[in-house]
Design an enzyme around this catalytic site. Structure first.
Site, PDB file in Angstrom:
ATOM      1  N   ASN A  92       0.777  -1.427   0.349  1.00 41.14           N
ATOM      2  CA  ASN A  92      -0.399  -0.212  -0.175  1.00 41.14           C
ATOM      3  C   ASN A  92       0.787   1.514   0.308  1.00 41.14           C
ATOM      4  OD1 ASN A  92      -2.399  -1.548   0.429  1.00 41.14           O
ATOM      5  ND2 ASN A  92      -2.743  -0.944   2.144  1.00 41.14           N
ATOM      6  N   THR A  93       1.975   1.461   0.702  1.00 45.73           N
ATOM      7  CA  THR A  93       2.734   2.205   1.048  1.00 45.73           C
ATOM      8  C   THR A  93       2.909   2.654  -0.903  1.00 45.73           C
ATOM      9  OG1 THR A  93       3.792   1.258   3.076  1.00 45.73           O
ATOM     10  CG2 THR A  93       5.194   2.801   1.521  1.00 45.73           C
TER      11      THR A  93
ATOM     12  N   TYR B 182       1.840   3.229  -3.004  1.00 46.60           N
ATOM     13  CA  TYR B 182       0.719   4.001  -3.872  1.00 46.60           C
ATOM     14  C   TYR B 182       0.162   5.002  -3.122  1.00 46.60           C
ATOM     15  CZ  TYR B 182       0.371   0.063  -6.489  1.00 46.60           C
ATOM     16  OH  TYR B 182       1.393  -1.150  -7.569  1.00 46.60           O
ATOM     17  N   ALA B 183       0.671   5.292  -1.837  1.00 50.00           N
ATOM     18  CA  ALA B 183       0.461   6.771  -1.048  1.00 50.00           C
ATOM     19  C   ALA B 183       0.278   8.148  -1.811  1.00 50.00           C
ATOM     20  CB  ALA B 183       1.181   7.227   0.013  1.00 50.00           C
TER      21      ALA B 183
ATOM     22  N   GLY C 190      -1.232  11.772  -0.925  1.00 45.45           N
ATOM     23  CA  GLY C 190      -1.402  13.162  -0.645  1.00 45.45           C
ATOM     24  C   GLY C 190       0.498  13.219   0.246  1.00 45.45           C
ATOM     25  N   GLY C 191       0.896  12.021   1.370  1.00 40.63           N
ATOM     26  CA  GLY C 191       2.090  12.729   1.684  1.00 40.63           C
ATOM     27  C   GLY C 191       1.608  12.053   3.911  1.00 40.63           C
TER      28      GLY C 191
ATOM     29  N   GLU D 249      -5.609  18.506   3.710  1.00 40.76           N
ATOM     30  CA  GLU D 249      -6.039  17.801   3.241  1.00 40.76           C
ATOM     31  C   GLU D 249      -6.930  17.495   4.593  1.00 40.76           C
ATOM     32  OE1 GLU D 249      -4.890  13.102   2.768  1.00 40.76           O
ATOM     33  OE2 GLU D 249      -2.399  14.073   2.648  1.00 40.76           O
TER      34      GLU D 249
ATOM     35  N   HIS E  52     -12.490   6.228   1.351  1.00 38.58           N
ATOM     36  CA  HIS E  52     -12.238   7.206   1.191  1.00 38.58           C
ATOM     37  C   HIS E  52     -13.173   7.235  -0.414  1.00 38.58           C
ATOM     38  CE1 HIS E  52      -9.695  10.189  -0.754  1.00 38.58           C
ATOM     39  NE2 HIS E  52      -8.525   9.884  -0.572  1.00 38.58           N
TER      40      HIS E  52
ATOM     41  N   ARG F 109     -13.176  12.282   6.186  1.00 37.89           N
ATOM     42  CA  ARG F 109     -13.360  11.478   5.053  1.00 37.89           C
ATOM     43  C   ARG F 109     -14.104  10.613   6.040  1.00 37.89           C
ATOM     44  NH1 ARG F 109      -7.627   8.280   4.018  1.00 37.89           N
ATOM     45  NH2 ARG F 109      -6.766  10.223   3.391  1.00 37.89           N
TER      46      ARG F 109
ATOM     47  N   HIS G 187     -10.505   2.227   1.880  1.00 35.81           N
ATOM     48  CA  HIS G 187      -9.355   2.492   1.919  1.00 35.81           C
ATOM     49  C   HIS G 187      -8.275   2.049   2.854  1.00 35.81           C
ATOM     50  CE1 HIS G 187      -6.600   5.602   0.783  1.00 35.81           C
ATOM     51  NE2 HIS G 187      -6.280   6.622   1.664  1.00 35.81           N
TER      52      HIS G 187
ATOM     53  N   ARG H 211      -9.663   8.416  10.909  1.00 39.45           N
ATOM     54  CA  ARG H 211      -7.940   7.873  11.176  1.00 39.45           C
ATOM     55  C   ARG H 211      -8.227   9.027  10.068  1.00 39.45           C
ATOM     56  NH1 ARG H 211      -4.053   7.743   6.230  1.00 39.45           N
ATOM     57  NH2 ARG H 211      -5.952   6.983   4.966  1.00 39.45           N
TER      58      ARG H 211
ATOM     59  N   LEU I 235       0.912   6.511   7.129  1.00 44.57           N
ATOM     60  CA  LEU I 235       2.391   7.079   7.271  1.00 44.57           C
ATOM     61  C   LEU I 235       3.369   7.389   8.595  1.00 44.57           C
ATOM     62  CD1 LEU I 235       2.224   8.533   3.333  1.00 44.57           C
ATOM     63  CD2 LEU I 235       2.935   5.716   4.540  1.00 44.57           C
TER      64      LEU I 235
HETATM   65  P1  FAD Z   1       2.522  -1.760   3.339  1.00 46.86           P
HETATM   66  O1  FAD Z   1       2.776  -0.394   2.430  1.00 46.86           O
HETATM   67  O2  FAD Z   1       0.836  -2.401   2.385  1.00 46.86           O
HETATM   68  O3  FAD Z   1       3.024  -3.033   3.421  1.00 46.86           O
HETATM   69  C1  FAD Z   1       2.743  -4.026   3.187  1.00 46.86           C
HETATM   70  C2  FAD Z   1       4.009  -5.423   2.774  1.00 46.86           C
HETATM   71  O4  FAD Z   1       3.444  -6.946   3.939  1.00 46.86           O
HETATM   72  C3  FAD Z   1       3.556  -5.359   1.637  1.00 46.86           C
HETATM   73  O5  FAD Z   1       4.517  -5.962   0.758  1.00 46.86           O
HETATM   74  C4  FAD Z   1       2.971  -7.544   1.196  1.00 46.86           C
HETATM   75  O6  FAD Z   1       3.203  -7.721  -0.125  1.00 46.86           O
HETATM   76  C5  FAD Z   1       3.392  -7.761   2.075  1.00 46.86           C
HETATM   77  N1  FAD Z   1       2.601  -9.117   2.713  1.00 46.86           N
HETATM   78  C6  FAD Z   1       1.538  -8.723   3.081  1.00 46.86           C
HETATM   79  N2  FAD Z   1       0.274  -9.911   3.587  1.00 46.86           N
HETATM   80  C7  FAD Z   1       2.068 -11.187   3.807  1.00 46.86           C
HETATM   81  C8  FAD Z   1       2.306 -12.572   3.855  1.00 46.86           C
HETATM   82  N3  FAD Z   1       0.964 -13.148   4.232  1.00 46.86           N
HETATM   83  N4  FAD Z   1       3.553 -12.783   3.888  1.00 46.86           N
HETATM   84  C9  FAD Z   1       4.712 -12.409   2.947  1.00 46.86           C
HETATM   85  N5  FAD Z   1       4.430 -10.342   3.084  1.00 46.86           N
HETATM   86  C10 FAD Z   1       3.071 -10.134   3.138  1.00 46.86           C
HETATM   87  N6  FAD Z   1      -1.469   7.272   4.187  1.00 46.86           N
HETATM   88  C11 FAD Z   1      -0.809   7.915   4.423  1.00 46.86           C
HETATM   89  O7  FAD Z   1      -1.126   8.726   5.672  1.00 46.86           O
HETATM   90  N7  FAD Z   1      -0.875   9.209   3.424  1.00 46.86           N
HETATM   91  C12 FAD Z   1      -1.066   8.963   2.447  1.00 46.86           C
HETATM   92  O8  FAD Z   1      -0.784  10.158   1.373  1.00 46.86           O
HETATM   93  C13 FAD Z   1      -1.761   8.031   2.089  1.00 46.86           C
HETATM   94  N8  FAD Z   1      -2.397   7.756   0.413  1.00 46.86           N
HETATM   95  C14 FAD Z   1      -2.805   6.861   0.137  1.00 46.86           C
HETATM   96  C15 FAD Z   1      -3.053   6.052  -1.169  1.00 46.86           C
HETATM   97  C16 FAD Z   1      -3.367   5.087  -1.221  1.00 46.86           C
HETATM   98  C17 FAD Z   1      -3.265   4.627  -2.869  1.00 46.86           C
HETATM   99  C18 FAD Z   1      -3.519   4.049  -0.373  1.00 46.86           C
HETATM  100  C19 FAD Z   1      -3.966   2.385  -0.695  1.00 46.86           C
HETATM  101  C20 FAD Z   1      -2.562   4.313   0.855  1.00 46.86           C
HETATM  102  C21 FAD Z   1      -2.713   5.240   1.454  1.00 46.86           C
HETATM  103  N9  FAD Z   1      -2.218   5.850   2.051  1.00 46.86           N
HETATM  104  C22 FAD Z   1      -1.760   7.063   2.832  1.00 46.86           C
HETATM  105  C23 FAD Z   1      -2.383   4.010   3.767  1.00 46.86           C
HETATM  106  C24 FAD Z   1      -0.961   3.776   3.781  1.00 46.86           C
HETATM  107  O9  FAD Z   1      -0.428   4.331   2.256  1.00 46.86           O
HETATM  108  C25 FAD Z   1      -0.594   2.501   3.910  1.00 46.86           C
HETATM  109  O10 FAD Z   1      -1.392   2.394   5.059  1.00 46.86           O
HETATM  110  C26 FAD Z   1       0.850   2.230   4.584  1.00 46.86           C
HETATM  111  O11 FAD Z   1       1.599   2.723   4.086  1.00 46.86           O
HETATM  112  C27 FAD Z   1       0.957   1.196   5.066  1.00 46.86           C
HETATM  113  O12 FAD Z   1       2.054   0.771   5.663  1.00 46.86           O
HETATM  114  P2  FAD Z   1       2.270  -1.029   5.641  1.00 46.86           P
HETATM  115  O13 FAD Z   1       4.189  -0.442   5.655  1.00 46.86           O
HETATM  116  O14 FAD Z   1       1.970  -1.180   7.047  1.00 46.86           O
HETATM  117  O15 FAD Z   1       1.859  -1.872   4.498  1.00 46.86           O
HETATM  118  C1  SIN Z   2      -4.948  10.783  -0.577  1.00 42.98           C
HETATM  119  O1  SIN Z   2      -3.831  10.865  -0.710  1.00 42.98           O
HETATM  120  O2  SIN Z   2      -5.985  11.150  -0.441  1.00 42.98           O
HETATM  121  C2  SIN Z   2      -4.474   9.739   0.545  1.00 42.98           C
HETATM  122  C3  SIN Z   2      -4.357  10.368   2.408  1.00 42.98           C
HETATM  123  C4  SIN Z   2      -4.646   9.034   3.130  1.00 42.98           C
HETATM  124  O3  SIN Z   2      -5.095   7.779   2.880  1.00 42.98           O
HETATM  125  O4  SIN Z   2      -3.720   9.465   4.298  1.00 42.98           O
END
Ligand code: FAD
Ligand code: SIN
Length: 518
Positions: free
Chosen positions: A43-44, A46-47, A49-50, A116, A232, A279, A340, A375, A381
């Site tokens: 998910n990271t 594709y983030a 906004g920031g 935001e 979202h 949101r 989302h 949230r 992030l």
């Molecule tokens: P992730 O980044 O999702 O990483 C999870 C990892 O675990 C991946 O590598 C995956 O492959 C691995 N994994 C999962 N299951 C298994 C398994 N069974 N075995 C091995 N590996 C596994 N948040 C913000 O604060 N600002 C933003 O601007 C923002 N924009 C966003 C835009 C989009 C389109 C999306 C989808 C989310 C956005 N978010 C934003 C939310 C934020 O990106 C996520 O909450 C955050 O990146 C999550 O990070 P993480 O490291 O917890 O998980």
């Molecule tokens: C966005 O850019 O709208 C996503 C931001 C977030 O999920 O925190």
């Protein structure tokens, strides 16, 4: 069998940040990262906004960021956690910069801060509209420089290894040859991210199947706040199924208007903050607008905005719209809410410690108390950075990392011959997604939740049996996890008797009460 000091499951911002910190501080310790897809898929990545962060203490303050987070969380945040995360934020953000992440700056050299929903100030540091990609790339570059980190991509974590509420590691399957690796670790960190895929219509990539939360459920860890799914408000309305393209909330922070099919700026009638209400509120208002007239989408109007500045800040969004025939200078962008983010998850304390000894969790798979019932935008992030640091600090100073010798049962999954039909898995997956979308979405009812619970319980019995009899199949393992997570969401939805934030059951409170204008 592999023995390591730290087993990190997942390679998004949470897992990578922890791994970098641990490996830098303790070159003699071994860190193993396993990740089920390519190392950058998360998910990271594709983030957009920031990161919400107080960098300009003249115009902003920790107190305002704390208050905005508490208001968005609708009374269910843990105030101590909110204060800790907000105050730690700038230090953790600076580390990210040190590791090579670039954030946009103004001509005066200061960080360019966006706004935001739910934020009273401009405080979102970003890299154009692809902040996550920039962070993921910088962290992976740093990971590759550290020789005591091993990364195994295309390796799927099946289940945790626990005895008497102590975690000893996890069973990992090599997806290329289907051999099971038993990883024994002094500490295991779940960083497996979100669950969006259970809804089908989601901003999340297909890896977001809630695996870590499902593993924690099976290991009997405490999970909480699962009913708070964040939808979202502005996801591009396209005919195709699957992961959907996000139109960042920062676009509304930049001045875009939401309009219904009559062209009205309907948010003005619902909330004084209009398009920049939090949101949960904006999504619920859009849902209401759509149900009133039976429409499939509303619009985001950017036609009045400065095109030059828009293209500079949002190049990916501009190009994506253009590619599907939407010229944002003249056309409104069709948008609809989509799943989302999950605000709840594996319960952790401020050190990232779960209810199981030696099992830690970080990032979107956790419930820290920061988000409460909804949230605040761009706090995710931030949360991952702060908690990765906290767990690192805790493990560096407190935990004895000597491994205990235990007898581990090996998994027989790689010995099985029978194969499962992929059509069958796809059918169940689609049925689950349709059911969750229809009955566990923005607006829920008790009767539908009860029916959904029964249906999911039946599917779990069936899929668990299939899983125990057949060869490893990634789609089946993910479906099984999606079912466990869905059941937890439904059960915790049924347990909640008062609507809060992103949770609304019309049997708790009539729909007319959520906004003055309805
Ligand atoms: P992730 O980044 O999702 O990483 C999870 C990892 O675990 C991946 O590598 C995956 O492959 C691995 N994994 C999962 N299951 C298994 C398994 N069974 N075995 C091995 N590996 C596994 N948040 C913000 O604060 N600002 C933003 O601007 C923002 N924009 C966003 C835009 C989009 C389109 C999306 C989808 C989310 C956005 N978010 C934003 C939310 C934020 O990106 C996520 O909450 C955050 O990146 C999550 O990070 P993480 O490291 O917890 O998980
Ligand atoms: C966005 O850019 O709208 C996503 C931001 C977030 O999920 O925190």
């Amino acid at each position: 069998m592999i023995t390591t000091d730290y087993l990190v499951i997942g390679s998004g911002i949470a897992g990578l940040t922890f791994a970098v910190k641990m490996a830098e501080q303790f070159p003699e310790k071994k860190v193993l990262i396993v990740t089920k897809s390519n190392e950058e898929e998360s998910n990271t990545k594709y983030a957009q906004g920031g990161i919400a962060i107080v960098l300009n203490e003249k115009e902003d303050s920790f107190e305002q960021h704390i208050q905005d987070t508490l208001i968005a969380g609708d009374g269910l945040c843990d105030q101590d956690v909110v204060t800790m995360v907000v105050k730690e934020g700038p230090k953790r953000f600076n580390e990210l910069v040190t590791w090579g992440t670039h954030f946009d700056t103004n001509t005066n050299g200061h960080f360019n801060l966006g706004k935001e929903g739910g934020h009273s100030q401009y405080r979102v540091a970003h890299h154009k509209d692809c902040t996550g990609y920039e962070i993921e790339t910088a962290l992976l570059n740093r990971i590759h420089q550290l020789s005591n980190i091993t990364t195994l991509s295309q390796h799927f974590a099946l289940d945790l290894i626990t005895t008497a509420n102590i975690c000893h590691g996890a069973y990992i399957i090599n997806q290329n040859n289907h051999t099971v690796i038993t990883v024994q670790a002094s500490a295991t960190l779940l960083c497996t991210g979100g669950i969006g895929t259970i809804y089908g219509h989601t901003t999340n990539p297909s890896i977001a199947t809630g695996d870590g939360i499902a593993m924690a459920i099976r290991a009997q860890a405490t999970i909480a706040d699962m009913e708070f799914i964040q939808f979202h408000p502005t996801v591009l309305h396209e005919k195709s199924e699957g992961a959907s393209f996000l139109i960042s909330e920062a676009v509304r922070g930049f001045g875009a208007y939401l309009r219904n099919q009559n062209g009205d700026r309907f948010m003005l009638g619902y909330d004084a903050r209009a398009e920049l209400a939090s949101r949960d509120i904006v999504s619920r208002c859009i849902d209401n607008e759509l149900k009133k007239e039976g429409h499939t989408h509303v619009f985001l109007d950017c036609t009045h905005l400065d095109l030059f500045a828009f293209k500079k800040h949002f190049p990916t969004i501009y190009e994506k719209c253009l590619a599907i025939g939407i010229d944002i200078t003249t056309d409104w962008i069709p948008v609809v809410p989509a799943a989302h983010y999950i605000c709840g998850g594996i319960n952790v304390d401020q050190n990232g410690q779960t209810s199981i000894k030696n099992l830690f969790a970080c990032g979107e798979c956790t419930r820290t108390g920061l988000h409460g019932a909804n949230r605040l935008a761009s706090n995710s992030l931030l949360e991952a950075l702060v908690y990765a640091h906290n767990t690192f600090t805790y493990l560096s100073t407190i935990l004895d990392t000597s491994t205990v010798t235990i007898t581990l049962r090996s998994s027989d999954i790689s010995l099985r011959q029978e194969q499962v039909s992929s059509t069958l898995i796809t059918t169940y997956r689609q049925q689950l997604q349709e059911l969750m979308h229809r009955t566990v979405g923005i607006i829920r009812t008790t009767a539908e939740l009860v029916h959904t619970k029964t249906q999911i319980e039946q599917w779990i019995m069936l899929i668990d049996h299939m899983y125990s009899q057949t060869q490893f199949n990634l789609d089946l393992a993910e479906l099984r996890n999606m079912l466990y997570v869905s059941l937890a969401i439904v059960k915790q939805s049924l347990a909640r008797k008062h609507n809060k934030g992103g949770f609304f059951n019309t049997d708790n409170e009539s729909l007319t009460s959520f906004s003055k204008a309805i």
